[in-house]
Design a protein around this motif. Structure first.
Motif, PDB file in Angstrom:
ATOM      1  N   THR A   6       0.865  -1.172   0.000  1.00 47.06           N
ATOM      2  CA  THR A   6       0.000   0.000   0.000  1.00 47.06           C
ATOM      3  C   THR A   6       0.901   1.220   0.000  1.00 47.06           C
ATOM      4  O   THR A   6       1.686   1.421   0.924  1.00 47.06           O
ATOM      5  CB  THR A   6      -0.915   0.017   1.232  1.00 47.06           C
ATOM      6  OG1 THR A   6      -1.689  -1.184   1.251  1.00 47.06           O
ATOM      7  CG2 THR A   6      -1.841   1.220   1.205  1.00 47.06           C
ATOM      8  N   ILE A   7       0.793   1.993  -1.068  1.00 50.06           N
ATOM      9  CA  ILE A   7       1.603   3.199  -1.197  1.00 50.06           C
ATOM     10  C   ILE A   7       0.644   4.381  -1.259  1.00 50.06           C
ATOM     11  O   ILE A   7      -0.236   4.441  -2.102  1.00 50.06           O
ATOM     12  CB  ILE A   7       2.486   3.135  -2.459  1.00 50.06           C
ATOM     13  CG1 ILE A   7       3.423   1.922  -2.357  1.00 50.06           C
ATOM     14  CG2 ILE A   7       3.276   4.420  -2.631  1.00 50.06           C
ATOM     15  CD1 ILE A   7       4.232   1.652  -3.591  1.00 50.06           C
ATOM     16  N   LYS A   8       0.812   5.312  -0.345  1.00 48.27           N
ATOM     17  CA  LYS A   8      -0.073   6.478  -0.265  1.00 48.27           C
ATOM     18  C   LYS A   8       0.395   7.552  -1.238  1.00 48.27           C
ATOM     19  O   LYS A   8       1.530   7.538  -1.708  1.00 48.27           O
ATOM     20  CB  LYS A   8      -0.086   7.015   1.161  1.00 48.27           C
ATOM     21  CG  LYS A   8      -0.630   6.006   2.161  1.00 48.27           C
ATOM     22  CD  LYS A   8      -0.579   6.516   3.561  1.00 48.27           C
ATOM     23  CE  LYS A   8      -1.092   5.433   4.497  1.00 48.27           C
ATOM     24  NZ  LYS A   8      -0.909   5.776   5.887  1.00 48.27           N
ATOM     25  N   ASP A   9      -0.491   8.509  -1.526  1.00 43.11           N
ATOM     26  CA  ASP A   9      -0.154   9.613  -2.423  1.00 43.11           C
ATOM     27  C   ASP A   9       1.093  10.334  -1.927  1.00 43.11           C
ATOM     28  O   ASP A   9       1.210  10.652  -0.743  1.00 43.11           O
ATOM     29  CB  ASP A   9      -1.309  10.614  -2.510  1.00 43.11           C
ATOM     30  CG  ASP A   9      -2.476  10.073  -3.325  1.00 43.11           C
ATOM     31  OD1 ASP A   9      -2.268   9.110  -4.085  1.00 43.11           O
ATOM     32  OD2 ASP A   9      -3.586  10.610  -3.191  1.00 43.11           O
ATOM     33  N   GLY A  10       2.012  10.562  -2.843  1.00 39.13           N
ATOM     34  CA  GLY A  10       3.236  11.265  -2.498  1.00 39.13           C
ATOM     35  C   GLY A  10       4.323  10.372  -1.925  1.00 39.13           C
ATOM     36  O   GLY A  10       5.458  10.804  -1.787  1.00 39.13           O
ATOM     37  N   GLN A  11       3.996   9.142  -1.593  1.00 40.84           N
ATOM     38  CA  GLN A  11       4.970   8.222  -1.021  1.00 40.84           C
ATOM     39  C   GLN A  11       5.616   7.433  -2.149  1.00 40.84           C
ATOM     40  O   GLN A  11       4.946   6.971  -3.061  1.00 40.84           O
ATOM     41  CB  GLN A  11       4.281   7.269  -0.043  1.00 40.84           C
ATOM     42  CG  GLN A  11       5.204   6.269   0.605  1.00 40.84           C
ATOM     43  CD  GLN A  11       4.446   5.284   1.489  1.00 40.84           C
ATOM     44  OE1 GLN A  11       3.223   5.278   1.503  1.00 40.84           O
ATOM     45  NE2 GLN A  11       5.166   4.460   2.201  1.00 40.84           N
ATOM     46  N   ALA A  12       6.924   7.269  -2.088  1.00 43.77           N
ATOM     47  CA  ALA A  12       7.642   6.505  -3.101  1.00 43.77           C
ATOM     48  C   ALA A  12       7.871   5.083  -2.588  1.00 43.77           C
ATOM     49  O   ALA A  12       8.116   4.878  -1.402  1.00 43.77           O
ATOM     50  CB  ALA A  12       8.976   7.161  -3.409  1.00 43.77           C
ATOM     51  N   PRO A  13       7.777   4.086  -3.485  1.00 44.93           N
ATOM     52  CA  PRO A  13       8.066   2.715  -3.053  1.00 44.93           C
ATOM     53  C   PRO A  13       9.542   2.572  -2.710  1.00 44.93           C
ATOM     54  O   PRO A  13      10.391   3.271  -3.262  1.00 44.93           O
ATOM     55  CB  PRO A  13       7.687   1.865  -4.266  1.00 44.93           C
ATOM     56  CG  PRO A  13       7.725   2.799  -5.420  1.00 44.93           C
ATOM     57  CD  PRO A  13       7.401   4.159  -4.884  1.00 44.93           C
ATOM     58  N   THR A  14       9.831   1.658  -1.795  1.00 48.00           N
ATOM     59  CA  THR A  14      11.225   1.430  -1.413  1.00 48.00           C
ATOM     60  C   THR A  14      11.940   0.658  -2.506  1.00 48.00           C
ATOM     61  O   THR A  14      11.318   0.061  -3.388  1.00 48.00           O
ATOM     62  CB  THR A  14      11.315   0.632  -0.100  1.00 48.00           C
ATOM     63  OG1 THR A  14      10.778  -0.671  -0.326  1.00 48.00           O
ATOM     64  CG2 THR A  14      10.574   1.317   1.032  1.00 48.00           C
ATOM     65  N   LYS A  15      13.253   0.653  -2.433  1.00 45.54           N
ATOM     66  CA  LYS A  15      14.058  -0.069  -3.422  1.00 45.54           C
ATOM     67  C   LYS A  15      13.736  -1.565  -3.365  1.00 45.54           C
ATOM     68  O   LYS A  15      13.614  -2.221  -4.395  1.00 45.54           O
ATOM     69  CB  LYS A  15      15.543   0.176  -3.158  1.00 45.54           C
ATOM     70  CG  LYS A  15      16.459  -0.417  -4.184  1.00 45.54           C
ATOM     71  CD  LYS A  15      17.902  -0.046  -3.912  1.00 45.54           C
ATOM     72  CE  LYS A  15      18.801  -0.655  -4.968  1.00 45.54           C
ATOM     73  NZ  LYS A  15      20.210  -0.319  -4.747  1.00 45.54           N
ATOM     74  N   LYS A  16      13.547  -2.095  -2.166  1.00 50.07           N
ATOM     75  CA  LYS A  16      13.235  -3.514  -1.997  1.00 50.07           C
ATOM     76  C   LYS A  16      11.874  -3.844  -2.632  1.00 50.07           C
ATOM     77  O   LYS A  16      11.719  -4.869  -3.282  1.00 50.07           O
ATOM     78  CB  LYS A  16      13.227  -3.879  -0.517  1.00 50.07           C
ATOM     79  CG  LYS A  16      12.985  -5.346  -0.265  1.00 50.07           C
ATOM     80  CD  LYS A  16      13.031  -5.683   1.208  1.00 50.07           C
ATOM     81  CE  LYS A  16      12.731  -7.154   1.398  1.00 50.07           C
ATOM     82  NZ  LYS A  16      12.686  -7.528   2.809  1.00 50.07           N
ATOM     83  N   GLN A  17      10.891  -2.971  -2.452  1.00 51.21           N
ATOM     84  CA  GLN A  17       9.568  -3.188  -3.047  1.00 51.21           C
ATOM     85  C   GLN A  17       9.662  -3.208  -4.571  1.00 51.21           C
ATOM     86  O   GLN A  17       9.057  -4.056  -5.226  1.00 51.21           O
ATOM     87  CB  GLN A  17       8.589  -2.109  -2.598  1.00 51.21           C
ATOM     88  CG  GLN A  17       8.174  -2.217  -1.152  1.00 51.21           C
ATOM     89  CD  GLN A  17       7.352  -1.036  -0.684  1.00 51.21           C
ATOM     90  OE1 GLN A  17       7.520   0.078  -1.174  1.00 51.21           O
ATOM     91  NE2 GLN A  17       6.483  -1.276   0.284  1.00 51.21           N
TER      92      GLN A  17
END
Length: 60
Positions: A6-17
């Motif tokens: 779950t990625i919220k608006d403005g949040q970037a996924p992590t490198k691992k994701q």
């Protein structure tokens, strides 16, 4: 195995994701008794139902 992110608006996924998503994209689909491969006729019916759903969403 299914993983959900779950990625919220403005949040970037992590490198691992991002690495996990790229690895999953390269794996083959595994069909089983709970999720069998669709016949050509069933696949066409599924595509039609998705198109209808999307048209309804667009007009709503």
């Amino acid at each position: 195995m299914t993983r959900t992110f779950t990625i919220k608006d403005g949040q970037a996924p992590t490198k691992k994701q991002l690495e996990e998503v790229k690895a999953a994209a390269n794996r083959e689909v595994q069909f089983d008794e709970d999720a069998p491969e669709l016949s050509p006729a069933m696949f066409k019916a599924f595509q039609c139902s998705v198109a209808q759903r999307n048209r309804r969403k667009k007009n709503a």
